[in-house]
Design a protein around this motif. Structure first.
Motif, short mmCIF file in Angstrom:
data_model
loop_
_atom_site.label_atom_id
_atom_site.label_comp_id
_atom_site.label_asym_id
_atom_site.label_seq_id
_atom_site.Cartn_x
_atom_site.Cartn_y
_atom_site.Cartn_z
N ASP A 94 9.83 25.33 23.73
CA ASP A 94 11.21 25.84 23.73
C ASP A 94 11.41 26.98 22.74
N ILE A 95 10.44 27.23 21.87
CA ILE A 95 10.61 28.22 20.81
C ILE A 95 10.88 29.61 21.39
N ASP A 96 10.13 29.98 22.43
CA ASP A 96 10.29 31.30 23.03
C ASP A 96 11.72 31.55 23.50
N THR A 97 12.38 30.51 23.97
CA THR A 97 13.75 30.63 24.48
C THR A 97 14.78 30.54 23.36
N LEU A 98 14.58 29.59 22.45
CA LEU A 98 15.60 29.30 21.44
C LEU A 98 15.67 30.34 20.33
N LEU A 99 14.53 30.80 19.83
CA LEU A 99 14.55 31.69 18.67
C LEU A 99 15.24 33.03 18.94
N PRO A 100 14.98 33.72 20.05
CA PRO A 100 15.69 34.98 20.31
C PRO A 100 17.20 34.80 20.33
N GLU A 101 17.68 33.68 20.91
CA GLU A 101 19.12 33.43 20.94
C GLU A 101 19.65 33.15 19.54
N LEU A 102 18.88 32.37 18.75
CA LEU A 102 19.30 32.07 17.39
C LEU A 102 19.35 33.33 16.52
N LEU A 103 18.44 34.26 16.75
CA LEU A 103 18.45 35.51 15.99
C LEU A 103 19.74 36.29 16.21
N LYS A 104 20.35 36.13 17.38
CA LYS A 104 21.62 36.79 17.67
C LYS A 104 22.80 36.02 17.08
N GLU A 105 22.73 34.68 17.17
CA GLU A 105 23.89 33.86 16.84
C GLU A 105 23.87 33.29 15.42
N ASP A 106 22.70 33.03 14.88
CA ASP A 106 22.59 32.43 13.55
C ASP A 106 21.29 32.89 12.92
N GLN A 107 21.28 34.14 12.43
CA GLN A 107 20.04 34.73 11.94
C GLN A 107 19.44 33.99 10.75
N PRO A 108 20.24 33.51 9.77
CA PRO A 108 19.62 32.77 8.65
C PRO A 108 18.84 31.54 9.13
N PHE A 109 19.43 30.80 10.08
CA PHE A 109 18.74 29.63 10.65
C PHE A 109 17.45 30.08 11.34
N ALA A 110 17.56 31.11 12.16
CA ALA A 110 16.39 31.58 12.92
C ALA A 110 15.26 32.03 11.98
N MET A 111 15.61 32.79 10.95
CA MET A 111 14.58 33.31 10.06
C MET A 111 13.92 32.19 9.25
N GLN A 112 14.71 31.20 8.84
CA GLN A 112 14.13 30.07 8.12
C GLN A 112 13.19 29.28 9.03
N TRP A 113 13.58 29.13 10.29
CA TRP A 113 12.71 28.44 11.24
C TRP A 113 11.41 29.23 11.44
N LEU A 114 11.53 30.54 11.55
CA LEU A 114 10.34 31.38 11.70
C LEU A 114 9.38 31.20 10.53
N ARG A 115 9.94 31.19 9.32
CA ARG A 115 9.08 31.04 8.14
C ARG A 115 8.40 29.66 8.13
N SER A 116 9.15 28.64 8.56
CA SER A 116 8.58 27.28 8.54
C SER A 116 7.48 27.11 9.58
N LEU A 117 7.53 27.90 10.65
CA LEU A 117 6.52 27.80 11.70
C LEU A 117 5.17 28.37 11.26
N GLY A 118 5.22 29.46 10.50
CA GLY A 118 3.99 30.07 10.03
C GLY A 118 3.03 30.38 11.16
N ARG A 119 1.83 29.84 11.08
CA ARG A 119 0.80 30.11 12.09
C ARG A 119 1.10 29.45 13.44
N ASP A 120 2.08 28.52 13.47
CA ASP A 120 2.40 27.85 14.73
C ASP A 120 3.31 28.68 15.62
#
Length: 382
Positions: A337-363
């Protein structure tokens, strides 16, 4: 909360302190959850839900209203063996709700004598009191702010819950990390199914973006339940260990009117004083369906012990305890679901999206990382 007392609820404009949680009664809990409200206001008498009855009818649930109206909702979701899904990341799970079988076969929590029914939990004893949720609208703003011993909640299920318009239920995450009076840990009596092994938001747990734990113990008296809600970024699985639950699950794009949500400016026209802006209780929601058929695409599940209900991210659901029930509920984000959820989160809640991106790292999926690098500094994705 304080280990001995109910926490202060300043947002309610009052505060009330219960007795020691290990000796607290359900009346103590009600006073804590709704300071300034008389205990008589919790009663079903004179309230619209007082005339609602719920019963099982084979693979259906029947809700009858005092005015003669009724609704019979028939289970329409197929059962699939959990062994059908091989990916530990849930990549091959369906994109629609389903019921998985074979998940709990070896769980001690499912044992009919020494498992996790409310009677068995009370008999075995827990190392800590359990937190409560639910109730009428005027109490639902204080999530899990009061605790009682499991023996007291068992007594309530057997003697008092039928008299409440919207019974309270156990909604507790912390108890899962403790154990029983004999020292047996609760964690030793259940296990995560293989297809739910990896949570793509595990790195966010405990942060401001995901403050609540992912796993919860739910114990609910008959007629209690969870109001309509969704999980925008996480899927969930719910294993029923005793009793029976009725689920109605609606697609993410369902007409909002079908959710039977209340607007902030709705009047409290039933005279209950519940606060009309709060959504219907699960019992009331099912009762409303006597006048309004379910929309196309609705899924209905009559869940039995040993079955796991799987709900993909974004699907709305309301759950009614048709019988006194015990369940384990776990939320997780699926890698697919990451491919679908993260682009939308970047538009609607960028702090949440960026923190999730950092937590994913190599994943982080390579395809998504390539796309995001075009619009975000590479160092923010590392």
């Amino acid at each position: 909360w304080h280990p001995l007392h109910c926490v202060v609820a300043p947002h309610l404009g009052a505060k009330w302190f219960a007795t020691d949680a290990e000796t607290a009664t359900m009346d103590d809990a009600k006073r804590c959850l709704a300071p300034g409200r008389a205990l008589s206001e919790w009663s079903a008498g004179g309230r619209p839900c007082a005339a609602l009855s719920v019963e099982l009818d084979g693979a259906a649930v029947v809700v009858r209203r005092g005015d003669g109206g009724s609704v019979r909702l028939l289970d329409n979701v197929r059962r699939v063996a959990v062994a059908s899904f091989e990916s530990a990341h849930g990549d091959d799970l369906p994109f629609e709700p389903g019921v998985l079988t074979g998940c709990c076969t070896d769980w001690a929590a499912l044992d009919c004598e020494c498992g996790w029914s409310v009677a068995a939990l009370a008999r075995r004893g827990l190392q800590r009191a359990v937190s409560l949720d639910g109730g009428p609208g005027f109490a639902r703003t204080s999530l899990s702010l009061s605790r009682v011993p499991i023996q007291e909640y068992h007594r309530y299920c057997s003697a008092d819950a039928d008299g409440d318009g919207a019974p309270l239920y156990v909604f507790d995450a912390d108890v899962l990390s403790s154990g029983f009076a004999d020292g047996t840990t609760m964690a030793s009596e259940w296990a995560t199914p293989h297809c739910f092994s990896h949570d793509a938001q595990a790195g966010l747990t405990g942060s401001t973006f995901r403050p609540l734990p992912p796993a919860w113990l739910l114990v609910g008296a008959a007629r209690s339940g969870t109001p309509i809600h969704d999980h925008p970024t996480t899927a969930s699985w719910n294993a029923l260990l005793s009793g029976a639950k009725a689920w109605v699950i609606l697609p993410p794009d369902v007409d909002e009117a079908e959710l039977l949500l209340r607007d902030d400016d709705d009047d409290d026209d039933d005279g209950s004083g519940d606060g009309g802006a709060l959504d219907l209780s699960a019992l009331e929601w099912f009762g409303e369906r006597a006048e309004r058929p379910l929309p196309a695409g609705a899924r209905v599940v009559m869940q039995r012990p040993g079955e796991v209900v799987y709900v993909p991210a974004g699907w709305w659901h309301v759950v009614l305890n048709v019988q006194t029930s015990t369940a384990l509920s776990v939320s997780l984000a699926l890698r697919r679901d990451i491919d679908t959820l993260l682009p939308e989160l970047l538009k609607e809640d960028q702090p949440f999206a960026m923190q999730w991106l950092r937590s994913l790292g190599r994943d982080l999926p390579p395809s998504l990382k390539d796309a995001l690098t075009l619009t975000h500094a590479p160092e923010s994705l590392s």
